[in-house]
Motif scaffolding. Structure first.
Motif, PDB file in Angstrom:
ATOM      1  N   PRO A  31       1.018  -1.204   0.143  1.00 55.81           N
ATOM      2  CA  PRO A  31       0.134   0.216   0.023  1.00 55.81           C
ATOM      3  C   PRO A  31       0.816   1.153  -0.014  1.00 55.81           C
ATOM      4  N   LYS A  32       0.352   2.347  -0.696  1.00 53.72           N
ATOM      5  CA  LYS A  32       1.132   3.592  -0.267  1.00 53.72           C
ATOM      6  C   LYS A  32       1.012   4.222   0.885  1.00 53.72           C
ATOM      7  N   ARG A 309      -4.236  -1.508   5.762  1.00 53.09           N
ATOM      8  CA  ARG A 309      -4.212  -1.793   4.447  1.00 53.09           C
ATOM      9  C   ARG A 309      -3.502  -3.149   4.048  1.00 53.09           C
ATOM     10  N   LYS A 310      -2.136  -2.983   4.522  1.00 54.38           N
ATOM     11  CA  LYS A 310      -1.368  -4.134   4.105  1.00 54.38           C
ATOM     12  C   LYS A 310      -1.838  -5.154   4.705  1.00 54.38           C
ATOM     13  N   MET A 311      -2.558  -5.380   5.935  1.00 54.84           N
ATOM     14  CA  MET A 311      -2.864  -6.545   6.727  1.00 54.84           C
ATOM     15  C   MET A 311      -4.246  -7.051   5.699  1.00 54.84           C
ATOM     16  N   ILE A 312      -4.899  -6.181   5.332  1.00 57.56           N
ATOM     17  CA  ILE A 312      -6.005  -6.589   4.340  1.00 57.56           C
ATOM     18  C   ILE A 312      -5.592  -7.246   3.143  1.00 57.56           C
ATOM     19  N   ASN A 313      -4.523  -6.566   2.561  1.00 59.10           N
ATOM     20  CA  ASN A 313      -4.032  -7.305   1.195  1.00 59.10           C
ATOM     21  C   ASN A 313      -3.710  -8.604   1.611  1.00 59.10           C
ATOM     22  N   LEU A 338     -12.864  -3.833   0.826  1.00 60.75           N
ATOM     23  CA  LEU A 338     -12.682  -4.351   2.165  1.00 60.75           C
ATOM     24  C   LEU A 338     -12.334  -3.140   3.123  1.00 60.75           C
ATOM     25  N   HIS A 339     -11.130  -2.729   2.886  1.00 58.84           N
ATOM     26  CA  HIS A 339     -10.286  -1.857   3.789  1.00 58.84           C
ATOM     27  C   HIS A 339     -11.089  -0.473   3.785  1.00 58.84           C
ATOM     28  N   THR A 340     -11.476   0.229   2.753  1.00 55.32           N
ATOM     29  CA  THR A 340     -12.208   1.279   2.873  1.00 55.32           C
ATOM     30  C   THR A 340     -13.461   1.452   3.452  1.00 55.32           C
ATOM     31  N   ILE A 341     -14.254   0.331   3.644  1.00 60.61           N
ATOM     32  CA  ILE A 341     -15.464   0.288   4.128  1.00 60.61           C
ATOM     33  C   ILE A 341     -15.254   0.038   5.865  1.00 60.61           C
ATOM     34  N   SER A 342     -14.056  -0.539   5.901  1.00 63.47           N
ATOM     35  CA  SER A 342     -13.704  -1.106   7.405  1.00 63.47           C
ATOM     36  C   SER A 342     -13.347   0.062   8.220  1.00 63.47           C
ATOM     37  N   VAL A 343     -12.566   1.156   7.710  1.00 59.43           N
ATOM     38  CA  VAL A 343     -12.213   2.253   8.192  1.00 59.43           C
ATOM     39  C   VAL A 343     -12.999   3.350   8.523  1.00 59.43           C
TER      40      VAL A 343
END
Length: 451
Positions: A31-32, A309-313, A338-343
């Motif tokens: 992730p960036k 985000r790295k963990m989701i990936n 999944l990351h964007t709706i989770s945070v």
């Protein structure tokens, strides 16, 4: 009511290449590291759009190709007001264009365009919106993960498909969750046996009241959503926690549901009698129980920023990298979604420790409610072959309540998210269940004879 028309063109209708054998899992992208906290509604909207609309495929025109063939619109449907702020709240909704009826298709093939005649009553019947089928996702997820199933359900003649994000989840409004649900009195170990029994009964009564408040958070919003869309009766589908909530809604409003479809629903069995005692025997069990009761995985992701985000990936690549028909670009879009709706701000996720106990057991199990006769509509269950939810309770209910529980299906080569992992078999089963229900409804038949 905000509306966005997402009408994919026909140029995208190209078949995906099938994979005969699992391929080596590609490494997840890094992730960036631009921002520590990444949680904006526009990012979640963009991630959902990218998952539903295939922007990465090569197209000669400027239109966006789509992984979904059926035309649909995206709406934010009002479903009440925030209990704390009083502001309007909305449920993110996809509404799919219904398939033409078989009778209308035959007419058009013969060159009969009388469907455009306003005086033809039979034609008006063909243009009716169809029986609503409403799909609700599970905990920590969103409607986007059904992207491999939408076409199969939307193409059933005589139905109109709706997909929702439960209130407080996905891209729906993140309104105030009833926090009082967390304050449950602890059992006192002092005093005589009668005092302990009375204390336990008081705790149970208090617990059920708090569960009711948490359920109301979702059920009241869904009922208001239904009323605002003018749906009189629907086929209700729910996955995991969505299955639990769909069951509770059906118990509260049986006149609004014609069929209940439960996909690996959480909270079916009774928890073990010594669940809490077993948890506190080891430090790992005590730690996990404490985390379950005090926090959520989403709160951890919010605190970790780009590391989250790295963990989701890593989770997405490790779990779904070898799925047939899912390319590396698809995994990247699923992970971003999944990351964007989770945070996004915490809300509906808090149901994990107010409706559910440690170990994902329901505080008010669904199996007990079925046995008590609270569910009064035909119900079918779907599980994955490698599902961590057990179908045993559903199978028992078929024997105990054959007039209500009409079937239990297991999808081969599928886990808890079998609709994503084996969409071909899942779609066949789901379509068959709905078609049998429609046939029995129109013909006045008995679902128990169609298993």
């Amino acid at each position: 009511m905000a509306t966005k028309v997402l009408a994919p063109p026909q140029s995208h209708l190209s078949d995906r290449k099938s994979v005969s054998a699992p391929r080596a899992a590609p490494p997840p992208p890094e992730p960036k590291r631009r921002s520590w906290f990444v949680s904006r509604e526009d990012q979640a909207e963009d991630a959902e759009r990218r998952l539903l609309l295939d922007e990465t495929s090569n197209s000669s025109d400027n239109a966006e190709p789509s992984s979904i063939k059926t035309k649909f619109v995206s709406k934010m449907v009002p479903c009440g007001t925030d209990a704390k702020t009083g502001k309007l709240i909305f449920m993110n909704t996809l509404i799919f264009e219904p398939k033409k009826t078989i009778r209308r298709e035959r007419r058009e093939k013969k060159g009969d365009h009388s469907v455009d005649n306003d005086n033809n009553e039979e034609d008006h019947e063909d243009l009716q919106p169809g029986i609503p089928v409403v799909m609700g996702h599970g905990w920590g997820s969103g409607l986007g993960l059904f992207y491999r199933n939408f076409d199969a359900v939307a193409s059933i003649p005589g139905v109109r498909l709706y997909a929702i994000d439960w209130i407080g989840m996905g891209r729906s409004s993140r309104c105030t969750f009833p926090k009082a649900c967390f304050h449950v009195p602890r059992t006192s170990h002092r005093g005589n046996a009668e005092a302990k029994k009375a204390t336990t009964a008081e705790i149970r009564e208090h617990e059920l009241k708090q569960v009711r408040r948490s359920e109301d958070f979702f059920i009241d919003a869904l009922e208001q959503w239904r009323a605002n869309l003018g749906l009189s009766k629907m086929i209700l589908f729910g996955h995991s926690l969505g299955g639990y909530l769909s069951t509770v809604y059906t118990i509260r409003y049986p006149e609004r549901v014609s069929q209940l479809l439960l996909c690996s629903p959480v909270g079916m069995p009774q928890p073990p009698a010594d669940l809490d005692e077993r948890a506190i025997r080891t430090w790992k069990g005590r730690t996990f129980k404490w985390l379950w009761e005090t926090t959520t995985p989403q709160s951890v992701l919010r605190g970790l920023g780009w590391i989250g985000r790295k963990m989701i990936n890593k989770f997405v690549w490790g779990r779904w990298a070898d799925l047939e028909g899912v390319e590396e670009q698809d995994l990247a879009k699923i992970a971003a979604y999944l990351h964007t709706i989770s945070v996004l701000p915490p809300s509906g996720e808090l149901a994990s420790n107010s409706i559910l106990r440690f170990g994902a057991y329901a505080r008010h199990p669904l199996g007990d409610r079925f046995r008590a006769g609270e569910v009064k509509v035909p119900t079918s269950f779907i599980y994955g072959e490698r599902d961590w939810m057990s179908p045993d309770t559903a199978r028992d209910l078929i024997r105990e309540s054959p007039k209500t529980v009409v079937g239990c299906h297991v999808i081969a080569n599928g886990g808890h998210n079998m609709f994503l992992e084996n969409p071909e078999d899942f779609n066949i089963v789901l379509r068959e269940i709905i078609l049998v229900h429609l046939a029995c409804t129109e013909g006045g038949g008995d679902l128990t004879q169609k298993r």
